[in-house]
Motif scaffolding. Structure first.
Motif, PDB file in Angstrom:
ATOM      1  N   ALA A  80      37.261  35.130  30.070  1.00  0.00           N
ATOM      2  CA  ALA A  80      37.944  34.946  31.352  1.00  0.00           C
ATOM      3  C   ALA A  80      39.448  35.113  31.202  1.00  0.00           C
ATOM      4  N   ILE A  81      40.105  35.540  32.285  1.00  0.00           N
ATOM      5  CA  ILE A  81      41.561  35.650  32.305  1.00  0.00           C
ATOM      6  C   ILE A  81      42.140  34.250  32.529  1.00  0.00           C
ATOM      7  N   PRO A  82      43.082  33.802  31.708  1.00  0.00           N
ATOM      8  CA  PRO A  82      43.702  32.495  31.955  1.00  0.00           C
ATOM      9  C   PRO A  82      44.261  32.432  33.376  1.00  0.00           C
ATOM     10  N   ARG A  83      44.028  31.331  34.058  1.00  0.00           N
ATOM     11  CA  ARG A  83      44.394  31.222  35.470  1.00  0.00           C
ATOM     12  C   ARG A  83      45.867  31.483  35.715  1.00  0.00           C
ATOM     13  N   GLU A  84      46.719  31.046  34.781  1.00  0.00           N
ATOM     14  CA  GLU A  84      48.154  31.231  34.977  1.00  0.00           C
ATOM     15  C   GLU A  84      48.559  32.703  34.887  1.00  0.00           C
ATOM     16  N   GLN A  85      47.655  33.547  34.393  1.00  0.00           N
ATOM     17  CA  GLN A  85      47.943  34.973  34.306  1.00  0.00           C
ATOM     18  C   GLN A  85      47.363  35.774  35.476  1.00  0.00           C
ATOM     19  N   VAL A  86      46.676  35.093  36.381  1.00  0.00           N
ATOM     20  CA  VAL A  86      46.028  35.773  37.505  1.00  0.00           C
ATOM     21  C   VAL A  86      46.977  35.845  38.693  1.00  0.00           C
ATOM     22  N   HIS A  87      47.153  37.037  39.222  1.00  0.00           N
ATOM     23  CA  HIS A  87      48.020  37.245  40.383  1.00  0.00           C
ATOM     24  C   HIS A  87      47.396  36.589  41.617  1.00  0.00           C
ATOM     25  N   ASN A  88      48.146  35.690  42.246  1.00  0.00           N
ATOM     26  CA  ASN A  88      47.695  34.983  43.451  1.00  0.00           C
ATOM     27  C   ASN A  88      46.406  34.194  43.220  1.00  0.00           C
ATOM     28  N   ALA A  89      46.282  33.597  42.064  1.00  0.00           N
ATOM     29  CA  ALA A  89      45.076  32.821  41.750  1.00  0.00           C
ATOM     30  C   ALA A  89      44.847  31.710  42.766  1.00  0.00           C
ATOM     31  N   ASN A  90      45.909  31.015  43.144  1.00  0.00           N
ATOM     32  CA  ASN A  90      45.752  29.898  44.074  1.00  0.00           C
ATOM     33  C   ASN A  90      45.244  30.341  45.439  1.00  0.00           C
ATOM     34  N   GLN A  91      45.635  31.526  45.862  1.00  0.00           N
ATOM     35  CA  GLN A  91      45.148  32.017  47.147  1.00  0.00           C
ATOM     36  C   GLN A  91      43.629  32.220  47.115  1.00  0.00           C
ATOM     37  N   PHE A  92      43.147  32.852  46.056  1.00  0.00           N
ATOM     38  CA  PHE A  92      41.706  33.079  45.943  1.00  0.00           C
ATOM     39  C   PHE A  92      40.949  31.751  45.844  1.00  0.00           C
ATOM     40  N   LEU A  93      41.470  30.827  45.075  1.00  0.00           N
ATOM     41  CA  LEU A  93      40.791  29.545  44.906  1.00  0.00           C
ATOM     42  C   LEU A  93      40.847  28.718  46.188  1.00  0.00           C
ATOM     43  N   ASP A  94      41.961  28.781  46.915  1.00  0.00           N
ATOM     44  CA  ASP A  94      42.039  28.080  48.194  1.00  0.00           C
ATOM     45  C   ASP A  94      41.039  28.666  49.179  1.00  0.00           C
TER      46      ASP A  94
END
Length: 256
Positions: A80-94
């Motif tokens: 898996a890609i570390p979450r802090e390296q994912v572009h707009n991770a919080n948007q997808f998770l929200d």
């Protein structure tokens, strides 16, 4: 054999769900999201019932969500890609959190025979007691003898937000009608959205019982109730034609 349930949902997430700290140059746009983990390529998922969803962030980037009713093996998680390296991770998770909330509310509305409960035309409007943004409690007695219109929405529904200024015009045209909206959001979130989109109806908040009426037919749901408390019209979704029909029905019911 692996079982898949296909659910395609495009969510136009609000800017308020975004995190300004996700704009790092070195971030990665993932292709897949499974059980909370982001991946560049399709992961080797364990057997089990799966749901597939598609999400978009505010920039139009999309990710395929494949959640499986099983724990991901460590060998998969390591890729898996570390979450802090994912572009707009919080948007997808929200977006996933909003979908999970709506799924829970929908399931709460399932009757013993497997069908969804929702107010039907010709039936009395259900007994209710809901709180608005200002903390006032509204019940059936509050609207007795008045025409009531109720619009159910949530923040992830783009068409809901787009029609809000138009709905506010109805309130100006028909001052004798009691116009309400309902959402599962708390007062702060609801006020932020309704203020931004100039939605001037009286807003019920944390109205989880009403939100369960959505079933599988989608947002928004708009209901017209006559002066005797009988549901006269209920429609899922919105477009110009549906709004024209709704407004005409409201005017007719008001003059009865």
């Amino acid at each position: 054999m692996r079982q898949f349930k296909l659910l395609i949902i495009l969510i136009a997430l609000l800017p308020l769900a975004a995190s300004a700290q996700e704009e790092c140059i070195d971030t990665v746009i993932p292709k897949f999201l499974s059980n909370g983990y982001f991946f560049r390529e399709m992961p080797q998922l364990p057997d089990g019932e799966k749901t597939m969803t598609r999400l978009k962030d505010k920039e139009g980037n999309s990710v395929t969500v494949i959640n499986v009713n099983a724990t991901l093996p460590k060998s998969v998680i390591r890729k898996a890609i570390p979450r802090e390296q994912v572009h707009n991770a919080n948007q997808f998770l929200d977006g996933l959190n909003m979908m999970a909330t709506m799924t829970t509310l929908t399931q709460a509305g399932v009757k013993a025979d497997g069908t969804f409960y929702s107010p039907k035309e010709g039936e009395p409007f259900p007994t209710f007691s809901e709180k608005d943004i200002e903390g006032r409690i509204w019940t059936n007695d509050s609207v007795k003898g008045r025409v009531m219109v109720l619009n159910l929405w949530y923040s992830g529904c783009g068409p809901c937000r787009a029609e809000m200024p138009i709905l506010s015009e109805w309130k100006e045209q028909l001052p004798k009608v009691m116009f309400f909206s309902a959402t599962y959001h708390d007062a702060e979130t609801a006020k932020r959205i309704t203020d931004k989109h100039h939605f001037t109806w009286t807003h019920f908040i944390e109205a989880k019982g009403m939100m369960s009426w959505i079933g599988t037919e989608g947002f928004p749901l708009t209901i017209v109730v006559d002066k005797k408390g009988i549901v006269r019209h209920a429609v899922h979704g919105t477009n110009e034609a549906k709004r024209e029909e709704l407004l005409q029905i409201i005017k007719e019911v008001e003059t009865e």
